[in-house]
Each structure stands twice: as C-alpha cells, then as structure tokens.
Design an enzyme around this catalytic site. Structure first.
Site, PDB file in Angstrom:
ATOM      1  N   ASN A  93       0.824  -1.204   0.000  1.00 35.54           N
ATOM      2  CA  ASN A  93       0.000   0.000   0.000  1.00 35.54           C
ATOM      3  C   ASN A  93       0.867   1.266   0.000  1.00 35.54           C
ATOM      4  O   ASN A  93       1.896   1.313   0.670  1.00 35.54           O
ATOM      5  CB  ASN A  93      -0.884  -0.025   1.260  1.00 35.54           C
ATOM      6  CG  ASN A  93      -2.089   0.875   1.112  1.00 35.54           C
ATOM      7  OD1 ASN A  93      -2.342   1.416   0.041  1.00 35.54           O
ATOM      8  ND2 ASN A  93      -2.818   1.052   2.195  1.00 35.54           N
ATOM      9  N   GLU A 163       0.137  -1.035 -12.684  1.00 34.48           N
ATOM     10  CA  GLU A 163      -1.074  -1.767 -13.081  1.00 34.48           C
ATOM     11  C   GLU A 163      -2.123  -0.777 -13.562  1.00 34.48           C
ATOM     12  O   GLU A 163      -2.219   0.337 -13.074  1.00 34.48           O
ATOM     13  CB  GLU A 163      -1.577  -2.629 -11.913  1.00 34.48           C
ATOM     14  CG  GLU A 163      -1.748  -1.929 -10.574  1.00 34.48           C
ATOM     15  CD  GLU A 163      -3.047  -1.176 -10.454  1.00 34.48           C
ATOM     16  OE1 GLU A 163      -3.969  -1.468 -11.224  1.00 34.48           O
ATOM     17  OE2 GLU A 163      -3.131  -0.277  -9.607  1.00 34.48           O
ATOM     18  N   LYS A 222       1.423   6.092 -15.367  1.00 34.89           N
ATOM     19  CA  LYS A 222       0.388   5.556 -14.480  1.00 34.89           C
ATOM     20  C   LYS A 222      -0.417   6.689 -13.846  1.00 34.89           C
ATOM     21  O   LYS A 222      -1.653   6.690 -13.858  1.00 34.89           O
ATOM     22  CB  LYS A 222       1.058   4.689 -13.398  1.00 34.89           C
ATOM     23  CG  LYS A 222       0.159   4.281 -12.243  1.00 34.89           C
ATOM     24  CD  LYS A 222      -0.987   3.412 -12.688  1.00 34.89           C
ATOM     25  CE  LYS A 222      -1.852   3.017 -11.516  1.00 34.89           C
ATOM     26  NZ  LYS A 222      -3.102   2.426 -11.929  1.00 34.89           N
ATOM     27  N   CYS A 278      -7.143   4.712  -6.290  1.00 35.68           N
ATOM     28  CA  CYS A 278      -6.114   5.321  -7.142  1.00 35.68           C
ATOM     29  C   CYS A 278      -6.368   6.743  -7.608  1.00 35.68           C
ATOM     30  O   CYS A 278      -5.458   7.565  -7.589  1.00 35.68           O
ATOM     31  CB  CYS A 278      -5.870   4.440  -8.355  1.00 35.68           C
ATOM     32  SG  CYS A 278      -4.883   2.999  -7.952  1.00 35.68           S
TER      33      CYS A 278
END
Length: 466
Positions: A93, A163, A222, A278
């Site tokens: 995290n 990701e 990202k 996110c």
C-alpha cells in the site's frame, strides 16, 4: 538471457493477489509466491473454500482454485520467498500521507522503503525488483539507493510495471490488457531485466501490446492515465450541476458528446463522484510533485479535479438535507451501496463514506446495505476519517444484511453504488414500507426513475432538473 523461474510478490492486496494469480495461471512453469505479514489475509487466501478469499473480483476464485498449490502459493514467510525469487514484485500500500510534510497529498512510502530494506537484507543472489504499487515519479531512484547501499554486494535491477486494472473487471483486464507498460534502465543490464519481464507477459499478451519505456516515463504514465480518467468524471459532473439548473439532461449531453470519436463514450457517466484507491491518490501525488518542482499552475489545474469531486459528494448530501425540509436529525436515511463501484468489495475513497460522514454531522441515522461489504468495513471506513469517535459512528450507523429491512421506515433512500441487483428490487414493497413523501436520491442514475415515479416516489437524479 535471464529466465524467470520463481516470482515473489510482497503484498496480497487488490493488485498483488489477482495479478499473481493470473501470472501463475498463464505461466505454469513459474513458481509464484505471494507474501504478506497480515496472517489473517494469507489464511483467507489459503481457505479451502475459494469463495472465502479476501478479495471479491468476478472470476478470481476460479483462477485461484486452478493454480493454488500447483504453482501459486500464499505465505507469511516473506524472507524465504524473497531469498528464493529471481524477480520480486513490490505491491504494498502507498496511501496518501496523513502527517508531516506533504500531508494530504504526498504518497507515504514507508512500506515501500521497508520492503526495499528487507529485500536488501535477505537477498543473496541478483534480483529484478518490480514496482507494482502506484508510486510517485522517481521512487525507483529511492529504491535503487537503498538496495545498492545496504545490500550484500548483490546486483539489483529496478523496473516500473504499473497496473492499469479497473476493479470489478480486473480479471478481464489482466487476461486481455490494453497494454502492459514496463519501464527500465537503458543500460544493457537494465534492458535484460526489461526483457525478462516482457517474456513473462508474452506468455499470453501479444508482443505489440507490451510497451517499454524508461523508468520515469512508466511511473508518470500511471499517474497521468488515472488523472485523465478522473478529469473526465469531474468534467461531466461539473456540467451535471448546470443541467440540474437548466432543462438539459446530463445523460443526453453525455450521449451526444460520447459519439464524437475524438471524445469517446467512456467515463462520461455523471454520478455522486469517483472513489477507489487510485484516482484521488494519484492526482494528489501529481499535484504534490508539480508543487515540489515549483509548477504552481500545473498543480492548480489538476487539484481542481479533486475539488470538483469533493464538491459533487457534498452537493449530493446537501440535496438530501434540503429535500428533507432542511433537517435530517433523527431521520433514517438508507444507503444502497457502500463499495466505491459495483462488482468489488473495495471501499477505499468511496463516495458513500463522505456522504455518510456529512449526514452524520447533521445527526442523521444512516442505514447501509451493500451485497459485498460487511459492518466491520463500514465502521472502519467511518472511523478512519476521525470525524467522531467509534461509539458515535456506531450509534449513528446501522448495517443491514437485508435491503428491504434497510429501507423499512426510511425517510429517504440514496443509491451510492451501481450494483445491478438494485434495479430488480420490488420497489412497490419498498415504497409501501417507507415514510412519505418517499424520496430516492439516485447517485448513479441507475434506477428506472419513470417507473419509480409511477409508484409514487419522489426521485432525484444527477444532472436532471426533474
């Protein structure tokens, strides 16, 4: 060339668990071990009944059932897994800091640093380290520094492999990704490490979908992807408020602009606001990075996306209060949905938490029903805000396991998550058991408002003046 035989992933959460399960399924010749210090979480991943794994994601339990015990393992023995691995994914995290410099914006890299120190301490052979957590730009630099200065003469290559999963469709996203992004050093060793990870993904991802860049571009890509998506949500939500004051309808506006091929239809659904682990975190990170380089205008521009999102959640709560004759004191307000979106049990930054917090400040009695979120999670989310003590949160909030019970005797119902099952409820039965006037606030524009109005409900949707 480096051929990967053993992978270790530190962190058994929403990213590590599903990603490693799919890698194990697609690459039966690679041994994949997911490690976490949280014993209860690892025990849940190892539960004989795969329906009890700690993360709900459609299709995930089937993949775990297939690969677990064959080449997919879940363990609390972090050191052993690191020691044996050729490649170590860091998937811990990285919450927004709640203290000190950068509080409320910068990412807290405490766990990342602890991982790096542990890897450096344990590693006896060369390893490829892969950043999987969402990280601020230039984190790889810090990782490199720790690994190279505290290691046992072992060589590390650091890759960035962010990701791009959407919760609720994570298994599809992993199975057939739009792209896989891998950033690494331009040195021969760096490029060899990049190739080793490319070869893992190439087991099932077409080569043209695997993009390679330098580390910094990968890290920034990202943050940028999430910032652009969140910006679309805030943009459509800002116009939903204008629609409510005029006779325009935001669904019609969204449909009209979404058919423009330059714009496209995705992420144009007006709502009570975005949530998830996110979007907010990554934009705050972007804002913090821009400010730290003195780029005020850039920081202000992206901060506005967050300001608009906070405004939308507050506005939704205020509309419930205003429609309830300007007081919700002692009134039962039922929330359908607590997760930040359907098909996941993740509640991080969910709009429901902030709307509930606002109503609890006004002394409302909040009733909650979510098909995948239990009471401990709901209370935990409210306590995390530290607006009031845990006893007060418990006194003001009741979590139900039956939606009809949750709605019984309610002054108003608010739809906070777009679970499909909400559309199929017996709304006549709900109406009969509610206090009148029966108000429904559809924060996801999910329900058939015409049908509900015919029953007798007073329905408020996002972005419509009706």
């Amino acid at each position: 060339m480096t051929k990967i035989k053993k992978i270790c992933c530190i962190g058994a959460g929403y990213v590590g668990g599903p990603t490693m399960s799919v890698i194990a399924k697609k690459c039966p010749e690679i041994q994949v071990t997911v490690v976490d210090l949280n014993e209860a979480r690892i025990a849940a991943w190892n539960d004989e009944d795969v329906n009890n794994i700690p993360i709900y994601e459609p299709g995930l339990s089937d993949v775990v059932a297939e690969a677990r015990g064959r080449n997919l393992f879940f363990s609390t023995d972090v050191e052993k897994a690191i020691d044996e691995a050729d490649m170590v994914f860091i998937s811990v995290n990285t919450p927004t800091k709640t203290y000190g410099a950068g509080k409320g914006q910068a990412a807290d890299l405490k766990w990342i640093e602890l991982c790096a120190r542990q890897i450096a301490q344990v590693a006896k052979s060369d390893k490829i380290i892969v950043e999987k957590s969402t990280l601020p730009v230039r984190t790889a630099e810090a990782l490199k520094d720790i690994l190279n200065n505290t290691g046992n003469g072992v060589k590390f290559q650091i890759l960035s492999n962010p990701e791009f999963l959407a919760e609720g469709t994570a298994m599809e996203d992993l199975d057939a990704p739009d792209r896989v992004l891998i950033g690494g050093d331009s040195t021969p060793e760096g490029q060899e490490a990049v190739q080793a990870l490319v070869d893992v993904y190439a087991n099932w991802v077409p080569r043209e979908r695997i993009l390679t860049t330098n580390v910094w571009s990968s890290e920034l890509s990202k943050l940028t992807a999430n910032a652009f998506l969140a910006q679309r949500v805030s943009s459509i939500n800002s116009l939903s408020e204008l629609c409510e004051r005029t006779e325009a309808d935001i669904t019609e506006v969204a449909r009209a602009i979404g058919t423009d091929s330059r714009i496209g239809p995705k992420f144009l659904k007006a709502s009570v606001g975005f949530g998830g682990s996110c979007f907010q975190k990554d934009i705050l990170n972007l804002v913090y990075i821009a400010r730290s380089y003195g780029l005020q205008e850039v920081a202000d521009y992206w901060e506005q996306v967050i300001i608009m999102n906070d405004h939308q959640k507050r506005r939704f709560a205020n509309k419930i209060i205003q429609t309830s004759y300007n007081t919700v004191n002692g009134k039962k307000i039922t929330f359908l949905g607590w997760a930040f979106k359907k098909d996941t049990n993740d509640t991080r930054e969910s709009a429901a938490i902030y709307v509930a917090d606002h109503l609890l400040n006004e002394q409302a009695q909040v009733a909650v029903y979510d098909p995948k979120v239990g009471e401990n999670q709901v209370y935990g989310d409210l306590n995390y805000l530290r607006t009031r003590d845990a006893e007060e949160n418990k006194a003001g909030t009741t979590v139900y396991t039956d939606p009809y019970e949750a709605c019984k005797g309610a002054h108003a119902i608010a739809v906070l998550t777009e679970w499909d099952e909400f559309k199929d409820y017996d709304w006549q039965r709900i109406y009969d058991n509610m206090l009148k006037p029966a108000n429904v606030f559809d924060g996801r524009n999910l329900l058939d408002s015409k049908k509900l109005r015919a029953i007798g409900f007073n329905v408020k949707t996002i972005g419509s003046s009706l």
